[in-house]
Design a protein around this motif. Sequence first.
Motif, PDB file in Angstrom:
ATOM      1  N   GLN A  32      38.371   6.886  28.747  1.00 12.80           N
ATOM      2  CA  GLN A  32      37.617   8.078  29.129  1.00 12.80           C
ATOM      3  C   GLN A  32      35.801   7.745  29.542  1.00 12.80           C
ATOM      4  O   GLN A  32      35.397   8.773  30.184  1.00 12.80           O
ATOM      5  N   LEU A  33      35.680   6.882  28.551  1.00 15.16           N
ATOM      6  CA  LEU A  33      34.230   6.932  28.371  1.00 15.16           C
ATOM      7  C   LEU A  33      33.902   5.611  29.952  1.00 15.16           C
ATOM      8  O   LEU A  33      32.859   6.144  30.600  1.00 15.16           O
ATOM      9  N   PHE A  42      35.978   5.868  32.724  1.00 13.09           N
ATOM     10  CA  PHE A  42      35.127   6.751  34.286  1.00 13.09           C
ATOM     11  C   PHE A  42      34.527   7.952  33.644  1.00 13.09           C
ATOM     12  O   PHE A  42      33.691   8.471  34.802  1.00 13.09           O
ATOM     13  N   ALA A  43      34.144   8.299  32.630  1.00 10.72           N
ATOM     14  CA  ALA A  43      33.187   9.381  32.440  1.00 10.72           C
ATOM     15  C   ALA A  43      31.930   8.507  33.143  1.00 10.72           C
ATOM     16  O   ALA A  43      30.519   9.650  34.285  1.00 10.72           O
ATOM     17  N   ALA A  44      31.165   6.965  33.042  1.00  8.53           N
ATOM     18  CA  ALA A  44      30.178   6.574  33.464  1.00  8.53           C
ATOM     19  C   ALA A  44      29.889   5.692  34.415  1.00  8.53           C
ATOM     20  O   ALA A  44      29.361   6.120  35.316  1.00  8.53           O
ATOM     21  N   THR A  45      31.543   5.557  34.900  1.00  7.21           N
ATOM     22  CA  THR A  45      31.658   5.448  36.323  1.00  7.21           C
ATOM     23  C   THR A  45      31.421   6.435  37.321  1.00  7.21           C
ATOM     24  O   THR A  45      30.853   6.812  38.834  1.00  7.21           O
ATOM     25  N   GLY A  46      32.163   7.686  37.119  1.00  4.00           N
ATOM     26  CA  GLY A  46      32.295   9.028  38.102  1.00  4.00           C
ATOM     27  C   GLY A  46      30.865   9.244  37.593  1.00  4.00           C
ATOM     28  O   GLY A  46      30.649  10.357  38.762  1.00  4.00           O
ATOM     29  N   ALA A  47      29.686  10.169  37.161  1.00  2.00           N
ATOM     30  CA  ALA A  47      29.051  10.078  36.559  1.00  2.00           C
ATOM     31  C   ALA A  47      27.961   9.984  38.016  1.00  2.00           C
ATOM     32  O   ALA A  47      26.690  11.258  38.398  1.00  2.00           O
TER      33      ALA A  47
END
Length: 132
Positions: free
Chosen positions: A84-85, A87-92
Motif C-alpha cells: 500500500q505504501l 502504490f501510494a508513493a508511486t501514484g502520488a
Amino acid sequence: VEGGADGGLVEEGAGSFTLASLSAALAVSSGICFLASRLCMSPTLQDWNIPIGTVLTIVLATAFPGRVKGLQTGAEAAGVFGMQLFFAATGASGNIQDVLRTAPALFVHSAVQVGSHLAICLTIGYLIFKPL
C-alpha cells in the motif's frame, strides 16, 4: 479460506497478527538480507543479493516449516502495508493530464488493461457467487 458463522468467507489467520509476530518476521527477514549481502561481498557475486536471499528463504522455510509458519501473520501484515505504501508513493506523483499530453497511447493501453481486468473479475465473480 473457511466458511464464517454468517455463511461468508473468512481468510485463515486474518486479523490475528501481534506485534511480536510482526517483530519476529522483520527480524528474520533482516537476518536473511544481512546474510545474503555478506555472502555477496565478492566482486563475482555483487549482483546476486536477491537470488541468494531467495534461496536462503526457501532453504529456511523447507528446513523449519513449523517455525516459519508462525511468522506468516506478521509477514503478511508487513507485506500488505509495504504494498500500500509503494502504490501510494508511486501514484502520488501521477498526473493524468501529463500522461494524456506526452503519451496518449500509453493512457489508452492502461485504460483498456484496467477495464478488461475489471470486466473479467466482475463477470467471474458474478458467475461464481451468483445467488441461487
